[in-house]
Design an enzyme around this catalytic site. Structure first.
Site, mmCIF file in Angstrom:
data_model
loop_
_atom_site.group_PDB
_atom_site.id
_atom_site.type_symbol
_atom_site.label_atom_id
_atom_site.label_comp_id
_atom_site.label_asym_id
_atom_site.label_seq_id
_atom_site.Cartn_x
_atom_site.Cartn_y
_atom_site.Cartn_z
ATOM 1 N N SER A 182 0.800 -1.220 0.000
ATOM 2 C CA SER A 182 0.000 0.000 0.000
ATOM 3 C C SER A 182 0.838 1.278 0.000
ATOM 4 C CB SER A 182 -0.963 -0.009 1.184
ATOM 5 O OG SER A 182 -1.880 -1.067 1.027
ATOM 6 N N THR A 221 -5.149 -4.110 7.643
ATOM 7 C CA THR A 221 -5.058 -5.442 7.064
ATOM 8 C C THR A 221 -5.053 -6.456 8.203
ATOM 9 O OG1 THR A 221 -3.840 -6.812 5.505
ATOM 10 C CG2 THR A 221 -2.516 -5.262 6.776
ATOM 11 N N LYS A 272 -9.134 -6.083 10.723
ATOM 12 C CA LYS A 272 -10.350 -5.598 10.054
ATOM 13 C C LYS A 272 -11.639 -5.863 10.846
ATOM 14 C CE LYS A 272 -8.783 -7.039 5.758
ATOM 15 N NZ LYS A 272 -8.918 -7.194 4.302
ATOM 16 N N ASP A 323 -13.419 -2.835 -0.394
ATOM 17 C CA ASP A 323 -13.195 -4.009 -1.245
ATOM 18 C C ASP A 323 -14.338 -4.254 -2.233
ATOM 19 O OD1 ASP A 323 -10.714 -4.650 -0.221
ATOM 20 O OD2 ASP A 323 -11.505 -6.028 1.285
ATOM 21 N N ALA A 370 -16.341 -18.528 1.451
ATOM 22 C CA ALA A 370 -17.360 -17.929 2.333
ATOM 23 C C ALA A 370 -16.705 -17.162 3.479
ATOM 24 C CB ALA A 370 -18.281 -19.022 2.860
ATOM 25 N N GLY A 371 -15.477 -16.690 3.283
ATOM 26 C CA GLY A 371 -14.785 -15.928 4.314
ATOM 27 C C GLY A 371 -14.973 -14.430 4.123
ATOM 28 N N ASN A 422 -18.659 -23.516 -0.906
ATOM 29 C CA ASN A 422 -17.523 -23.474 0.018
ATOM 30 C C ASN A 422 -17.169 -24.861 0.527
ATOM 31 O OD1 ASN A 422 -15.593 -21.847 1.407
ATOM 32 N ND2 ASN A 422 -16.666 -22.316 3.316
ATOM 33 N N THR A 452 -16.291 -25.717 3.504
ATOM 34 C CA THR A 452 -17.085 -25.942 4.719
ATOM 35 C C THR A 452 -18.496 -25.438 4.432
ATOM 36 O OG1 THR A 452 -15.091 -25.521 6.002
ATOM 37 C CG2 THR A 452 -17.192 -25.498 7.212
ATOM 38 N N TYR A 486 -4.083 -12.269 -6.645
ATOM 39 C CA TYR A 486 -3.244 -11.536 -7.605
ATOM 40 C C TYR A 486 -1.809 -12.071 -7.642
ATOM 41 C CZ TYR A 486 -1.553 -9.054 -3.484
ATOM 42 O OH TYR A 486 -1.007 -8.758 -2.267
HETATM 43 P P1 ATR Z 1 -10.514 -14.333 3.674
HETATM 44 O O1 ATR Z 1 -10.817 -13.235 4.636
HETATM 45 O O2 ATR Z 1 -9.287 -14.103 2.830
HETATM 46 O O3 ATR Z 1 -11.696 -14.697 2.840
HETATM 47 P P2 ATR Z 1 -10.969 -16.603 5.406
HETATM 48 O O4 ATR Z 1 -12.080 -15.894 6.109
HETATM 49 O O5 ATR Z 1 -10.000 -17.399 6.204
HETATM 50 O O6 ATR Z 1 -10.094 -15.590 4.564
HETATM 51 O O7 ATR Z 1 -11.625 -17.537 4.277
HETATM 52 C C1 ATR Z 1 -10.837 -18.331 3.443
HETATM 53 C C2 ATR Z 1 -11.759 -19.018 2.448
HETATM 54 O O8 ATR Z 1 -10.982 -19.804 1.539
HETATM 55 C C3 ATR Z 1 -12.737 -19.975 3.090
HETATM 56 O O9 ATR Z 1 -13.911 -19.974 2.319
HETATM 57 C C4 ATR Z 1 -11.987 -21.313 2.968
HETATM 58 O O10 ATR Z 1 -12.819 -22.422 3.031
HETATM 59 P P3 ATR Z 1 -13.295 -23.006 4.485
HETATM 60 O O11 ATR Z 1 -14.400 -22.105 4.942
HETATM 61 O O12 ATR Z 1 -13.742 -24.379 4.204
HETATM 62 O O13 ATR Z 1 -12.076 -22.951 5.347
HETATM 63 C C5 ATR Z 1 -11.414 -21.171 1.606
HETATM 64 N N1 ATR Z 1 -10.237 -21.996 1.283
HETATM 65 C C6 ATR Z 1 -8.970 -21.812 1.674
HETATM 66 N N2 ATR Z 1 -8.152 -22.714 1.101
HETATM 67 C C7 ATR Z 1 -8.932 -23.494 0.298
HETATM 68 C C8 ATR Z 1 -8.680 -24.611 -0.579
HETATM 69 N N3 ATR Z 1 -7.461 -25.104 -0.753
HETATM 70 N N4 ATR Z 1 -9.728 -25.151 -1.240
HETATM 71 C C9 ATR Z 1 -10.974 -24.669 -1.068
HETATM 72 N N5 ATR Z 1 -11.276 -23.617 -0.256
HETATM 73 C C10 ATR Z 1 -10.269 -23.037 0.425
#
Ligand code: ATR
Length: 288
Positions: free
Chosen positions: A22, A67, A71, A112, A138-139, A161, A163, A234
């Site tokens: 940044s 960051t 957040k 964002d 879904a994060g 997702n 999970t 990216y």
């Molecule tokens: P961010 O704020 O960057 O979104 P996060 O809240 O930790 O970070 O969410 C990461 C997301 O990437 C989640 O949806 C995670 O899936 P889970 O909810 O099952 O943990 C997903 N994710 C990370 N690595 C992954 C992979 N190798 N394959 C599929 N989904 C992945």
């Protein structure tokens, strides 16, 4: 750079912070517009977050980006926040009204979602209004993308997702708070086979595909025009997902432009000036 007694200060907080790109973007933008501002990184731990904000306010700092991991915690430390920040559950931009203590007020925003849409516009990718979009993940990043898509009138958001419970929760949040049609499902080949053929856009918000993480398991045969594939990763600039989609003739977009635009929107919140987006993009690319 010429720091004077009138130089305005902005910056970014995180833990860690040494990797941040940044400062390169914002300082290039200040220089390009001849603004007497400077943007600096601050290493702030979670434990010190509250006192750091009080210190920025007292010292007349004008703007702060946040960051990892700050957040979500900032939601409880601002005087007001945008609806987007509230929906996303994360603040990445603080704007301090001039005046300092005790009257300086702090507004929290999340740039964002608007950055995601601005990048599409920049690359002539049509907004998928009236169409189905599939979001992988879904994060926090997915919440920003859902906030963006929910604001442009898509017909349905399908959140897929690893999970499943998190996908269901985010879909319910989108329905309840944005009134957009949304459903969640697990990341399986069946879900993707059902959702992708009728979708206009696939957005990857997961870290799968980033340098050093496990690649995403998406069957390349499901990636076919007119599907547009947008991966907000990216680094690397071309993930396996984008490579497969591009090889099949899909329009593709990576996350670099979103990173530039979310910064440009923060810049505009603080300075009121129109951000020199191309200057910021060049500075970011040079810093990578
Ligand atoms: P961010 O704020 O960057 O979104 P996060 O809240 O930790 O970070 O969410 C990461 C997301 O990437 C989640 O949806 C995670 O899936 P889970 O909810 O099952 O943990 C997903 N994710 C990370 N690595 C992954 C992979 N190798 N394959 C599929 N989904 C992945």
């Amino acid at each position: 750079m010429n720091i004077t007694g009138r130089t305005q200060i902005a910056g970014v907080i995180g833990d860690p912070i040494s990797h941040t790109r940044s400062p390169a973007m914002h300082n290039a933008a200040f220089a390009a517009l001849g603004l007497d501002w400077v943007y600096v990184p601050f290493h702030v731990t979670a434990e010190d977050l509250k006192s750091a904000i009080a210190g920025f306010r007292a010292a007349g700092v004008r703007g702060i980006n946040a960051t990892v991991p700050h957040k979500p915690a900032l939601l409880n430390m601002v005087d007001s926040m945008s609806d987007e920040a509230s929906f996303i559950g994360a603040i990445n931009t603080l704007t301090f009204e001039p005046g300092g203590e005790p009257d300086g007020r702090v507004r929290g925003d999340n740039t964002d979602a608007r950055g995601f849409l601005a990048a599409m516009q920049d690359h002539d990718i049509a907004v998928p209004d009236g169409e189905r979009v599939v979001v992988l993940g879904a994060g926090g990043a997915a919440r920003a993308v859902v906030a963006a898509l929910g604001s442009v009138g898509v017909s349905e958001i399908v959140i897929v997702n690893r999970t499943e419970s998190r996908a269901l929760d985010l879909a319910a949040r989108a329905r309840d708070r944005m009134g957009v049609a949304a459903r969640g499902c697990p990341l399986t080949s069946d879900s993707l086979e059902e959702a992708l053929p009728s979708a206009a856009m696939l957005v990857n918000t997961t870290s799968g595909g980033m340098h050093g993480s496990t690649p995403l398991d998406v069957d390349g045969r499901l990636l076919a025009p007119p599907l547009v594939v947008y991966d907000i990763v990216y680094s690397p600039p071309e993930t396996d997902l984008l490579r497969a989609a591009a090889a099949n003739g899909c329009d593709v977009l990576n996350g670099l432009s979103m990173l530039v635009h979310q910064a440009a929107i923060a810049f505009e919140c603080w300075t009121g000036a129109s951000a020199p987006v191309d200057v910021m993009r060049d500075a970011l690319v040079a810093s990578l």
